[in-house]
Design a protein around this motif. Structure first.
Motif, PDB file in Angstrom:
ATOM      1  N   ASN A   1       0.845  -1.192   0.000  1.00 46.49           N
ATOM      2  CA  ASN A   1       0.000   0.000   0.000  1.00 46.49           C
ATOM      3  C   ASN A   1       0.883   1.245   0.000  1.00 46.49           C
ATOM      4  OD1 ASN A   1       0.700   0.727   2.693  1.00 46.49           O
ATOM      5  ND2 ASN A   1      -0.844  -0.662   3.507  1.00 46.49           N
ATOM      6  N   GLN A   2       0.278   2.423  -0.099  1.00 47.88           N
ATOM      7  CA  GLN A   2       1.046   3.664  -0.237  1.00 47.88           C
ATOM      8  C   GLN A   2       1.971   3.909   0.952  1.00 47.88           C
ATOM      9  OE1 GLN A   2      -1.787   6.737  -1.025  1.00 47.88           O
ATOM     10  NE2 GLN A   2      -1.897   6.262  -3.197  1.00 47.88           N
TER      11      GLN A   2
ATOM     12  N   GLN B   1       3.292   1.604   3.069  1.00 54.54           N
ATOM     13  CA  GLN B   1       4.378   0.631   3.040  1.00 54.54           C
ATOM     14  C   GLN B   1       5.405   0.990   1.972  1.00 54.54           C
ATOM     15  OE1 GLN B   1       1.876  -2.785   2.456  1.00 54.54           O
ATOM     16  NE2 GLN B   1       2.261  -3.543   4.528  1.00 54.54           N
ATOM     17  N   SER B   2       4.945   1.417   0.806  1.00 55.64           N
ATOM     18  CA  SER B   2       5.863   1.804  -0.260  1.00 55.64           C
ATOM     19  C   SER B   2       6.706   3.001   0.152  1.00 55.64           C
ATOM     20  CB  SER B   2       5.085   2.152  -1.538  1.00 55.64           C
ATOM     21  OG  SER B   2       4.473   1.008  -2.052  1.00 55.64           O
ATOM     22  N   LEU B   3       6.099   3.950   0.864  1.00 55.82           N
ATOM     23  CA  LEU B   3       6.806   5.141   1.317  1.00 55.82           C
ATOM     24  C   LEU B   3       7.892   4.773   2.324  1.00 55.82           C
ATOM     25  CD1 LEU B   3       6.993   8.266   1.362  1.00 55.82           C
ATOM     26  CD2 LEU B   3       5.358   8.207   3.242  1.00 55.82           C
ATOM     27  N   VAL B   4       7.563   3.909   3.283  1.00 52.87           N
ATOM     28  CA  VAL B   4       8.494   3.550   4.349  1.00 52.87           C
ATOM     29  C   VAL B   4       9.529   2.536   3.852  1.00 52.87           C
ATOM     30  CG1 VAL B   4       8.693   2.452   6.609  1.00 52.87           C
ATOM     31  CG2 VAL B   4       6.826   4.036   6.162  1.00 52.87           C
ATOM     32  N   LEU B   5       9.087   1.489   3.189  1.00 54.52           N
ATOM     33  CA  LEU B   5       9.981   0.399   2.793  1.00 54.52           C
ATOM     34  C   LEU B   5      10.619   0.623   1.433  1.00 54.52           C
ATOM     35  CD1 LEU B   5       7.704  -2.595   3.851  1.00 54.52           C
ATOM     36  CD2 LEU B   5       9.598  -1.616   5.126  1.00 54.52           C
ATOM     37  N   GLY B   6       9.956   1.344   0.566  1.00 57.25           N
ATOM     38  CA  GLY B   6      10.423   1.472  -0.807  1.00 57.25           C
ATOM     39  C   GLY B   6      10.025   0.233  -1.589  1.00 57.25           C
TER      40      GLY B   6
END
Length: 68
Positions: A42-43, A45-50
């Motif tokens: 999700n947005q 997770q993508s922001l934090v994890l890449g």
């Protein structure tokens, strides 16, 4: 009627940090296209994890097809 696809392919096993290893390998060989999967984070997770697939797409010297 059945058709057998005779596409040539190779399997390479790399060890190390996923994104940089794939980028280094692809950029030292000649490929027409890379096909890579995406887990669909999700947005947040993508922001934090890449996203490994997006990091690869930005850094390799050939087209990338990301499958969700």
């Amino acid at each position: 009627m059945f058709f057998i696809n005779k596409t040539k392919y190779t399997v390479n096993i790399l060890r190390g940090d996923t994104g940089p290893e794939i980028v280094a390998f692809v950029n030292t060989h000649h490929y027409d296209c890379i096909v890579i999967g995406s887990r669909g984070l999700n947005q947040f997770q993508s922001l934090v994890l890449g996203s490994v697939s997006h990091k690869i797409a930005k850094r390799v010297n050939c087209p990338v097809l990301i499958i969700k």
